[in-house]
Design a protein around this motif. Structure first.
Motif, PDB file in Angstrom:
ATOM      1  N   ASP A  99       0.855  -1.197   0.000  1.00 41.79           N
ATOM      2  CA  ASP A  99       0.000   0.000   0.000  1.00 41.79           C
ATOM      3  C   ASP A  99       0.887   1.242   0.000  1.00 41.79           C
TER       4      ASP A  99
ATOM      5  N   ARG B 247       0.880   3.937  -1.633  1.00 42.03           N
ATOM      6  CA  ARG B 247       0.229   5.245  -1.723  1.00 42.03           C
ATOM      7  C   ARG B 247      -0.618   5.576  -0.494  1.00 42.03           C
TER       8      ARG B 247
ATOM      9  N   TYR C   3      -3.425   4.235   0.596  1.00 37.38           N
ATOM     10  CA  TYR C   3      -4.881   4.183   0.418  1.00 37.38           C
ATOM     11  C   TYR C   3      -5.580   3.642   1.655  1.00 37.38           C
ATOM     12  N   TRP C   4      -4.908   2.739   2.399  1.00 47.21           N
ATOM     13  CA  TRP C   4      -5.506   2.079   3.568  1.00 47.21           C
ATOM     14  C   TRP C   4      -5.215   2.786   4.885  1.00 47.21           C
ATOM     15  N   ASN C   5      -4.484   3.883   4.863  1.00 47.89           N
ATOM     16  CA  ASN C   5      -4.040   4.492   6.121  1.00 47.89           C
ATOM     17  C   ASN C   5      -5.182   4.840   7.071  1.00 47.89           C
TER      18      ASN C   5
ATOM     19  N   CYS D 225     -13.196   2.939   6.862  1.00 40.89           N
ATOM     20  CA  CYS D 225     -13.008   2.036   5.725  1.00 40.89           C
ATOM     21  C   CYS D 225     -14.158   2.196   4.737  1.00 40.89           C
ATOM     22  N   ASP D 226     -13.844   2.193   3.446  1.00 46.71           N
ATOM     23  CA  ASP D 226     -14.899   2.263   2.447  1.00 46.71           C
ATOM     24  C   ASP D 226     -15.445   0.863   2.176  1.00 46.71           C
TER      25      ASP D 226
ATOM     26  N   GLN E 197     -12.923  -1.776   1.025  1.00 45.75           N
ATOM     27  CA  GLN E 197     -12.023  -2.195   2.102  1.00 45.75           C
ATOM     28  C   GLN E 197     -12.728  -3.126   3.079  1.00 45.75           C
TER      29      GLN E 197
END
Length: 415
Positions: free
Chosen positions: A302, A304, A306-308, A317-318, A321
């Protein structure tokens, strides 16, 4: 300041002093247990990474629990290359020189019946972790400049030898437990622990947050498998004296290693579990924070970030995720399905909390607002299983259904 205000101030001070013994008591009530160095360990070649002596903390049992023993492996991750292990050797994770000489015993280690109803009066031992490989290795690294002892197996043996004459040799009941990397250590040593004790001892094992999955990360790489392979390979050494290879692999279950083309896989609990004959309890979150952050979504997968936000707070979380996290949960339940169905003496508590290690913290072990499944706390589930009061195989509904969870442990706190 007038007289009235002075009188009010004095009254407040007097009230605080009067209630101090009962109101301000959290620090005083903590059970602090001193460290015991294993002085005979050097005769076995049992050393921490830096060559210091191994250690444990023992709090004696009393009353009806005087003849019972609970051993708890400390957790704390691993090191899988020389540089990481050299750095670790200069910390409390690799040397007893840097460890706190007193440990707080809480949760499953508490001596308070109201906080730990089934094990409070047992002899309780915390085995300090300083070998970097879940108490499993038996080798050393020496290039003439740097020296590292990979002697986790020897540390285990030395501590057991030290405890046997202190009453462990006549134990009536015994429970081998551990958290995180210590939870993994219970898979390595469970049956050996049983073989050491008298045949009439009621021996069982408990892994807390130690059921690490051999799962692909979000980039479809097997990051954790590679990590464990490097860990096992690092500690391999050929000794001319014994004309044999030494390290971690010889200390893994030989039935398991004989069943795989890659014996390293037996360092994963999901492959070792079916070969363990001692009754076992698996305590784990289906969304274990360590595994979420290091197996499912390691930083390398990860780049970039994205999961931070999702890692820090599950509510962030979307939908995609959440689907990935639910898939991880399903993988854990599949890995445990045979154990759930076929293990008559086994127990489980798989909750849906974003947590890591729940038996040593009083908040999660047994408290008014502890996590529950079917209105049962972790302490009650483990106690029911150990004492065979009832079958205990509890599996929580998927996130976010559980309102009893203590979410979330930030990654900086994960061991």
């Amino acid at each position: 300041m007038n007289v009235k205000m002075v009188n009010i101030a004095l009254a407040i001070v007097l009230a605080l002093l009067t209630c101090a013994p009962c109101c301000i008591h959290s620090d005083d009530d903590r059970l602090l247990v001193s460290m015991t160095l294993v002085h005979d360990a050097s005769a076995l070649g049992a050393f921490c990474l830096d060559g210091s002596l191994p250690a444990y903390h023992l709090h004696r049992g009393f009353g009806a629990g005087e003849g019972n023993w609970l051993l708890q492996f400390e957790g704390g991750g691993w090191c899988n290359d020389i540089q990481l292990c050299l750095e670790r050797a200069k910390t409390r994770r690799g040397s007893t020189r840097y460890m706190s000489k007193w440990e707080v015993f809480s949760g499953i280690l508490s001596n308070n019946a109201s906080l730990n109803p089934d094990f409070y009066n047992w002899n309780r031992v915390k085995l300090r972790y300083c070998d970097g490989a879940s108490f499993a290795g038996d080798s050393k690294f020496d290039n003439g400049t740097s020296l590292l002892y990979f002697r986790g197996q020897k540390i285990w043996e030395a501590i057991i030898r030290d405890l046997l004459p202190k009453g462990l040799s006549t134990a009536r009941k015994a429970l081998l437990s551990g958290c995180s990397a210590g939870g993994l250590a219970t898979f390595v040593h469970c049956d050996n622990f049983t073989s050491i004790l008298p045949r009439n001892t009621n021996v069982k094992c408990l892994s807390d947050a130690g059921f690490f999955l051999d799962e692909r990360d979000i980039s479809l790489k097997r990051t954790m498998r590679t990590f464990f392979q490097n860990l096992v390979s690092l500690q391999v050494i050929f000794t001319r004296e014994k004309c044999a290879w030494q390290g971690i692999e010889p200390n893994l279950d030989q039935k398991c290693t004989g069943s795989f083309d890659y014996p390293t896989l037996c360092f994963f609990p999901q492959y070792a579990l079916e070969y363990i004959t001692t009754p076992y309890f698996i305590l784990n979150s289906a969304y274990d924070v360590y595994q979420f952050h290091h197996i499912l979504v390691p930083p390398s997968a990860d780049l970039r970030g994205y999961w931070n936000h999702c890692k820090l707070n599950a509510a962030s979380c979307d939908a995609n995720q959440i689907d990935v996290l639910q898939g991880f949960r399903r993988s854990m339940l599949v890995a445990l399905s045979s154990f759930f169905t076929n293990s008559a003496g086994g127990g489980m508590f798989i909750n849906s909390c974003f947590a890591h290690c729940q038996s040593e913290s009083q908040d999660t072990w047994f408290a008014v607002d502890s996590p529950r499944i079917h209105n049962k706390t972790i302490a009650e589930a483990v106690g029911d299983w150990y004492y065979s009061r009832r079958v205990t195989k509890e599996i929580d509904c998927p996130y976010p259904c559980d309102s009893t969870c203590h979410n979330l442990i930030p990654s900086s706190q994960v061991q």
